[in-house]
Design a protein around this motif. Sequence first.
Motif, PDB file in Angstrom:
ATOM      1  N   GLY A 176       0.775  -1.230   0.000  1.00 28.57           N
ATOM      2  CA  GLY A 176       0.000   0.000   0.000  1.00 28.57           C
ATOM      3  C   GLY A 176       0.804   1.275   0.000  1.00 28.57           C
ATOM      4  N   THR A 177       2.099   1.216   0.305  1.00 27.42           N
ATOM      5  CA  THR A 177       2.923   2.429   0.302  1.00 27.42           C
ATOM      6  C   THR A 177       2.837   3.169  -1.027  1.00 27.42           C
ATOM      7  N   ILE A 178       2.744   2.418  -2.129  1.00 32.77           N
ATOM      8  CA  ILE A 178       2.761   3.066  -3.444  1.00 32.77           C
ATOM      9  C   ILE A 178       1.477   3.821  -3.747  1.00 32.77           C
ATOM     10  N   THR A 179       0.444   3.683  -2.899  1.00 27.20           N
ATOM     11  CA  THR A 179      -0.795   4.424  -3.129  1.00 27.20           C
ATOM     12  C   THR A 179      -0.703   5.857  -2.611  1.00 27.20           C
ATOM     13  N   TYR A 180       0.409   6.197  -1.963  1.00 29.95           N
ATOM     14  CA  TYR A 180       0.614   7.547  -1.438  1.00 29.95           C
ATOM     15  C   TYR A 180       1.504   8.347  -2.389  1.00 29.95           C
ATOM     16  N   GLU A 181       1.028   9.485  -2.814  1.00 27.69           N
ATOM     17  CA  GLU A 181       1.791  10.332  -3.739  1.00 27.69           C
ATOM     18  C   GLU A 181       3.142  10.723  -3.160  1.00 27.69           C
ATOM     19  N   ARG A 182       3.205  10.887  -1.830  1.00 25.48           N
ATOM     20  CA  ARG A 182       4.444  11.360  -1.213  1.00 25.48           C
ATOM     21  C   ARG A 182       5.548  10.305  -1.241  1.00 25.48           C
ATOM     22  N   ALA A 183       5.205   9.066  -1.500  1.00 25.76           N
ATOM     23  CA  ALA A 183       6.196   7.978  -1.487  1.00 25.76           C
ATOM     24  C   ALA A 183       6.885   7.879  -2.841  1.00 25.76           C
ATOM     25  N   PRO A 208      -1.966   0.375   5.844  1.00 31.22           N
ATOM     26  CA  PRO A 208      -3.206   0.846   5.208  1.00 31.22           C
ATOM     27  C   PRO A 208      -2.924   1.625   3.928  1.00 31.22           C
ATOM     28  N   LEU A 209      -3.844   1.504   2.987  1.00 34.61           N
ATOM     29  CA  LEU A 209      -3.730   2.214   1.713  1.00 34.61           C
ATOM     30  C   LEU A 209      -4.182   3.662   1.885  1.00 34.61           C
ATOM     31  N   CYS A 210      -3.775   4.504   0.961  1.00 38.58           N
ATOM     32  CA  CYS A 210      -4.218   5.897   0.948  1.00 38.58           C
ATOM     33  C   CYS A 210      -5.746   5.920   0.822  1.00 38.58           C
ATOM     34  N   GLY A 211      -6.378   6.700   1.675  1.00 39.81           N
ATOM     35  CA  GLY A 211      -7.826   6.758   1.706  1.00 39.81           C
ATOM     36  C   GLY A 211      -8.436   5.873   2.763  1.00 39.81           C
ATOM     37  N   PHE A 212      -7.618   4.981   3.332  1.00 40.75           N
ATOM     38  CA  PHE A 212      -8.107   4.067   4.364  1.00 40.75           C
ATOM     39  C   PHE A 212      -7.299   4.205   5.657  1.00 40.75           C
ATOM     40  N   GLN A 213      -6.660   5.357   5.836  1.00 39.14           N
ATOM     41  CA  GLN A 213      -5.844   5.562   7.031  1.00 39.14           C
ATOM     42  C   GLN A 213      -6.708   5.409   8.286  1.00 39.14           C
ATOM     43  N   GLY A 214      -6.133   4.782   9.310  1.00 35.76           N
ATOM     44  CA  GLY A 214      -6.855   4.592  10.561  1.00 35.76           C
ATOM     45  C   GLY A 214      -7.742   3.368  10.586  1.00 35.76           C
ATOM     46  N   GLN A 215      -7.835   2.667   9.452  1.00 39.70           N
ATOM     47  CA  GLN A 215      -8.645   1.451   9.374  1.00 39.70           C
ATOM     48  C   GLN A 215      -7.727   0.237   9.233  1.00 39.70           C
ATOM     49  N   PRO A 216      -8.130  -0.915   9.779  1.00 46.51           N
ATOM     50  CA  PRO A 216      -7.338  -2.120   9.527  1.00 46.51           C
ATOM     51  C   PRO A 216      -7.307  -2.423   8.032  1.00 46.51           C
ATOM     52  N   ASN A 217      -6.148  -2.763   7.543  1.00 46.58           N
ATOM     53  CA  ASN A 217      -6.044  -3.116   6.127  1.00 46.58           C
ATOM     54  C   ASN A 217      -6.710  -4.472   5.898  1.00 46.58           C
ATOM     55  N   PRO A 219      -7.207  -7.836   2.813  1.00 45.07           N
ATOM     56  CA  PRO A 219      -6.745  -8.380   1.529  1.00 45.07           C
ATOM     57  C   PRO A 219      -7.671  -8.045   0.358  1.00 45.07           C
ATOM     58  N   GLU A 220      -8.922  -7.682   0.626  1.00 38.25           N
ATOM     59  CA  GLU A 220      -9.815  -7.303  -0.467  1.00 38.25           C
ATOM     60  C   GLU A 220      -9.336  -6.033  -1.183  1.00 38.25           C
ATOM     61  N   ARG A 221      -8.392  -5.306  -0.583  1.00 38.31           N
ATOM     62  CA  ARG A 221      -7.880  -4.081  -1.191  1.00 38.31           C
ATOM     63  C   ARG A 221      -6.660  -4.325  -2.079  1.00 38.31           C
ATOM     64  N   LEU A 222      -6.293  -5.590  -2.246  1.00 34.81           N
ATOM     65  CA  LEU A 222      -5.154  -5.893  -3.101  1.00 34.81           C
ATOM     66  C   LEU A 222      -5.342  -5.369  -4.530  1.00 34.81           C
ATOM     67  N   PRO A 223      -6.534  -5.439  -5.130  1.00 34.50           N
ATOM     68  CA  PRO A 223      -6.704  -4.881  -6.474  1.00 34.50           C
ATOM     69  C   PRO A 223      -6.375  -3.391  -6.558  1.00 34.50           C
ATOM     70  N   LEU A 224      -6.522  -2.668  -5.448  1.00 34.57           N
ATOM     71  CA  LEU A 224      -6.178  -1.247  -5.448  1.00 34.57           C
ATOM     72  C   LEU A 224      -4.662  -1.056  -5.529  1.00 34.57           C
ATOM     73  N   VAL A 225      -3.921  -1.963  -4.907  1.00 30.96           N
ATOM     74  CA  VAL A 225      -2.457  -1.916  -5.027  1.00 30.96           C
ATOM     75  C   VAL A 225      -2.053  -2.215  -6.468  1.00 30.96           C
ATOM     76  N   LEU A 226      -2.696  -3.214  -7.061  1.00 32.57           N
ATOM     77  CA  LEU A 226      -2.427  -3.542  -8.466  1.00 32.57           C
ATOM     78  C   LEU A 226      -2.710  -2.361  -9.375  1.00 32.57           C
ATOM     79  N   GLN A 227      -3.848  -1.693  -9.171  1.00 30.84           N
ATOM     80  CA  GLN A 227      -4.195  -0.548 -10.017  1.00 30.84           C
ATOM     81  C   GLN A 227      -3.169   0.564  -9.874  1.00 30.84           C
ATOM     82  N   ALA A 228      -2.740   0.835  -8.628  1.00 33.19           N
ATOM     83  CA  ALA A 228      -1.730   1.872  -8.407  1.00 33.19           C
ATOM     84  C   ALA A 228      -0.423   1.515  -9.106  1.00 33.19           C
ATOM     85  N   LEU A 229      -0.046   0.244  -9.043  1.00 36.89           N
ATOM     86  CA  LEU A 229       1.196  -0.187  -9.690  1.00 36.89           C
ATOM     87  C   LEU A 229       1.086  -0.061 -11.207  1.00 36.89           C
TER      88      LEU A 229
END
Length: 254
Positions: A176-183, A208-217, A219-229
């Motif tokens: 999820g680090t790659i979902t943050y512009e600052r990274a 946690p991915l960008c947009g989900f800070q403060g929430q437990p991460n 595995p259903e969010r894996l497609p969001l990591v793929l999209q960011a990549l």
Amino acid sequence: MKLTDTHCHFDFDAFADNRAGHWQRAQAAGVHRLLIPGVEEAQWPGLPRLCRQLPGTRYALGLHPWWLKTASDQWQQKLITALNSAGNDCVAIGETGLDMACKVPMEKQEYAFVFQLRLACERGLPVVMHSHKTHDVLLKWLRRYPPVGGVVHGFAGSLQQAQNFWKLGIHIGVGGTITYERAQKTRNTMAAMPAESLVLETDAPDMPLCGFQGQPNHPERLPLVLQALADIRQQPLPELALTLEQNAARLLQW
């Protein structure tokens, strides 16, 4: 598209309310395989049972540097015993590694890491590694005891370090680090590395991915990591997904 989460702590309490339901959510999102890395000796006996209950999951056995402080004097023998009794669902050693911020002395961390690395070499298993500001030390030991493969999970080092790991056959875990512009350093590294060197992960419930800070991460969010990549690499998503799946299958012999 079917995706593999190569690093998810699905045995942690964050998923205890309904593990089967959480796994169904991940599967509905396209995650068909998931690796659960071991982090402490008390956890090892339960991992085989959990994977039998959740088809599509496999596990690794290891001692994370954060749990070294509370490990028993017999943890090495317990790990060997757990490995000796493990079936085909145990596909790696780990999560092991090094952490500069950990309060355990680095000498003790290195001893534990090398012990697990040598086990991986002896048993022909890949090694799942945690690294916090210790990439160069890991590389030193990996050159001395080269495993059959492995992954540096949640990678946030330099491009040169990533290239040095890949030269040794060690994959780079993309989370999820790659979902943050600052990274930008990490994003640029993931854009420059060969697609064949990368595998997807969530590290849920952490990272946690960008947009989900403060929430437990999850595995259903894996497609969001793929999209960011795919966006970072400017690569067609289906093509990238297929390569990443092939990488995960090769890494974990799955």
